[in-house]
Enzyme design. Structure first.
Site, PDB file in Angstrom:
ATOM      1  N   ASP A 241      59.857 -63.124 -45.078  1.00  0.00           N
ATOM      2  CA  ASP A 241      60.399 -64.548 -44.808  1.00  0.00           C
ATOM      3  C   ASP A 241      60.270 -64.758 -43.285  1.00  0.00           C
ATOM      4  O   ASP A 241      60.659 -63.940 -42.378  1.00  0.00           O
ATOM      5  CB  ASP A 241      61.801 -64.864 -44.954  1.00  0.00           C
ATOM      6  CG  ASP A 241      62.050 -64.129 -46.372  1.00  0.00           C
ATOM      7  OD1 ASP A 241      61.178 -64.066 -47.317  1.00  0.00           O
ATOM      8  OD2 ASP A 241      63.407 -64.253 -46.544  1.00  0.00           O
TER       9      ASP A 241
ATOM     10  N   LEU B  95      54.756 -54.425 -43.386  1.00  0.00           N
ATOM     11  CA  LEU B  95      54.996 -55.503 -44.204  1.00  0.00           C
ATOM     12  C   LEU B  95      55.725 -56.717 -43.478  1.00  0.00           C
ATOM     13  O   LEU B  95      56.776 -56.434 -42.756  1.00  0.00           O
ATOM     14  CB  LEU B  95      55.688 -55.152 -45.643  1.00  0.00           C
ATOM     15  CG  LEU B  95      56.372 -56.154 -46.533  1.00  0.00           C
ATOM     16  CD1 LEU B  95      56.049 -55.438 -47.984  1.00  0.00           C
ATOM     17  CD2 LEU B  95      57.483 -56.723 -46.255  1.00  0.00           C
TER      18      LEU B  95
HETATM   19  C1  FRU Z   1      63.530 -63.706 -49.529  1.00  0.00           C
HETATM   20  C2  FRU Z   1      64.491 -62.553 -49.374  1.00  0.00           C
HETATM   21  C3  FRU Z   1      66.008 -62.875 -48.771  1.00  0.00           C
HETATM   22  C4  FRU Z   1      66.321 -61.777 -48.047  1.00  0.00           C
HETATM   23  C5  FRU Z   1      64.968 -61.092 -47.444  1.00  0.00           C
HETATM   24  C6  FRU Z   1      65.102 -59.664 -47.480  1.00  0.00           C
HETATM   25  O1  FRU Z   1      62.278 -63.189 -49.658  1.00  0.00           O
HETATM   26  O2  FRU Z   1      64.663 -61.549 -50.598  1.00  0.00           O
HETATM   27  O3  FRU Z   1      66.839 -63.434 -49.520  1.00  0.00           O
HETATM   28  O4  FRU Z   1      67.139 -62.001 -46.964  1.00  0.00           O
HETATM   29  O5  FRU Z   1      64.221 -61.548 -48.283  1.00  0.00           O
HETATM   30  O6  FRU Z   1      63.777 -59.154 -46.836  1.00  0.00           O
END
Ligand code: FRU
Length: 461
Positions: free
Chosen positions: A26, A23
């Site tokens: 970000d 997966l």
């Molecule tokens: C956003 C988030 C961030 C976090 C990351 C974890 O999509 O929730 O706030 O750092 O993804 O994967």
């Protein structure tokens, strides 16, 4: 990138960044370092869940052709053992520094977060340097996603974090440093009067990004917990842009504008290229867990992609996003067609770019990307409508955008299972995934003055 699981996928993506397997979420640590673009991303290499997060890493000379490198950061230390969460990158004294959030599950099941950093001289292997400062008082453990930059006005390093107050409201925390080592907590970005200008606050703000473009200070952030307002905030979570004054106060007349009106854009990050452009990548994307797990690529053991790189500009109070010009290298065979007549073409092997140019303001038309996925323009309501057959329950779902100006131009960047739509030079943008059971066919139907251009895109491996 057409490697790893995606190479043999029924839903291949050639010019969107995907995980090798597992997966992706970000974009992280975007930077041009020593003439090379580095793109990191949230990566669970083990399966298609959100249980294990590391930083995947790809590099490119031109934001078009990418090479995969080993994961840059994986959970290993007491302060990041359960996940390397999102963050950013800085070059200083020739070294590449990464800032990230260490996620920790405590023995009693509660969680902690640590804001951490790591350094590299090669740009490939990174040495962890540990937590930067104590967890701030007055906030839940939901404090994360450090974005760091050098402030030329104050000659200080600055760092912002997404956070949640003890009253469970979203906010942004600010830190500064004179020496890049000791960080001082400067409080919340907005005081209560400023927050009153925001119509909906939500329970958590993620991935803040604060920067200047075209002389305008802008804040991007991804709030959670907004409720639907007409056609806005339809997705589970959204990303907002806020123009700020030079003193970082909210320009009230703008309201909360979504950066992308498609189905699953979230958690974008920007960086500045050596030639001074502000470039953004986002995640495609965020969705409820059941929908994520029923996404067709999960059966192939990979899920999600990033957007293409988008150049960001700001003119007359509005944000514009457009594909970076480097992507024009991918334009292969070109053909044109009249918008007075219906037009049809198969989606090219490595994706298609289609531009619709209206000589007078557009009238009703529809553009089908594949069966069950189309973009329509409704002249009566001046509404652009994106509709697709949902893969979860087979129902039709819609996203709408109220266009407050004549529709003049649309650019569609269509990959094997992702499309990004740029309206009127990028003043409105929609991104979405689609999963076609047969080879997609592009179809324009309408009667308009103007012409369309179709480019088959080249293989960018
Ligand atoms: C956003 C988030 C961030 C976090 C990351 C974890 O999509 O929730 O706030 O750092 O993804 O994967």
């Amino acid at each position: 990138m057409l490697d790893g699981k995606v190479k043999d996928s029924r839903y291949p993506l050639s010019f969107h960044c995907t995980p090798e397997e597992g997966l992706l979420n970000d974009p992280n640590g975007l930077i041009e370092y020593q003439g090379v673009y580095h793109l990191f991303y949230q990566w669970n290499s083990k399966d298609c869940s959100h249980d294990y997060k590391s930083w995947g890493h790809v590099v490119s000379p031109d934001m078009v052709h990418w090479e995969r490198l080993p994961a840059a950061l994986i959970p290993s230390e007491s302060y990041d053992k359960d996940g390397i969460y999102s963050g950013s990158a800085i070059e200083k004294d020739g070294k590449l520094y990464l800032f990230y959030t260490g996620n920790v599950i405590n023995p009693d099941g509660s969680r902690s977060s640590f804001q951490c950093w790591a350094v590299s001289e090669s740009g490939v292997e990174f040495k962890k340097l540990g937590p930067l400062f104590e967890h701030p008082q007055g906030y839940t453990r939901h404090v994360r996603d450090p974005k760091v930059w050098f402030d030329n006005k104050t000659h200080q390093w600055r760092l912002v974090l997404g956070a949640q107050t003890l009253a469970e409201q979203g906010t942004i925390l600010c830190y500064s440093s004179n020496d890049f080592k000791k960080w001082q907590f400067d409080g919340e970005l907005f005081d209560p009067d400023e927050m009153d200008k925001i119509s909906q606050r939500g329970y958590m703000w993620e991935c803040p990004d604060l920067f200047q473009v075209d002389g305008q200070e802008l804040l991007l952030y991804s709030p959670q917990g907004l409720t639907v307002e007409r056609e806005q905030y339809q997705n589970i979570h959204q990303t907002i842009y806020l123009p700020l004054t030079k003193e970082w106060q909210i320009v009230p007349e703008n309201g909360l504008i979504e950066m992308d009106w498609g189905f699953e854009f979230y958690a974008p990050q920007t960086f500045e290229t050596a030639d001074g452009r502000r470039v953004l990548y986002g995640w495609m994307g965020v969705m409820p867990p059941e929908k994520e797990q029923s996404q067709p690529t999960v059966a192939e053991r990979w899920v999600h992609c990033l957007t293409i790189p988008r150049e960001v500009n700001f003119h007359e109070g509005r944000l514009y996003q457009r594909p970076v010009r480097e992507l024009q290298q991918l334009r292969g065979e070109e053909s044109s067609f009249e918008l007075m007549r219906d037009w049809e073409s198969p989606l090219a092997e490595f994706g298609s770019e289609v531009c619709l140019i209206f000589d007078s303001p557009a009238k009703e038309f529809q553009f089908e990307v594949t069966t069950g996925f189309l973009l329509k323009f409704d002249v009566q309501t001046a509404m652009l409508v994106l509709s697709r057959t949902n893969w979860e329950d087979g129902e039709e779902e819609f996203r709408r955008y109220q266009l407050n100006e004549p529709l003049k131009e649309i650019q569609l960047m269509i990959d094997g299972s992702a499309v990004e739509i740029f309206v009127n030079h990028g003043v409105a943008v929609a991104s979405a995934r689609f999963f076609a059971s047969e080879k997609p066919r592009l179809k324009y139907t309408g009667k308009n003055q103007g012409h369309g251009v179709h480019f088959s895109l080249l293989d960018c491996r």
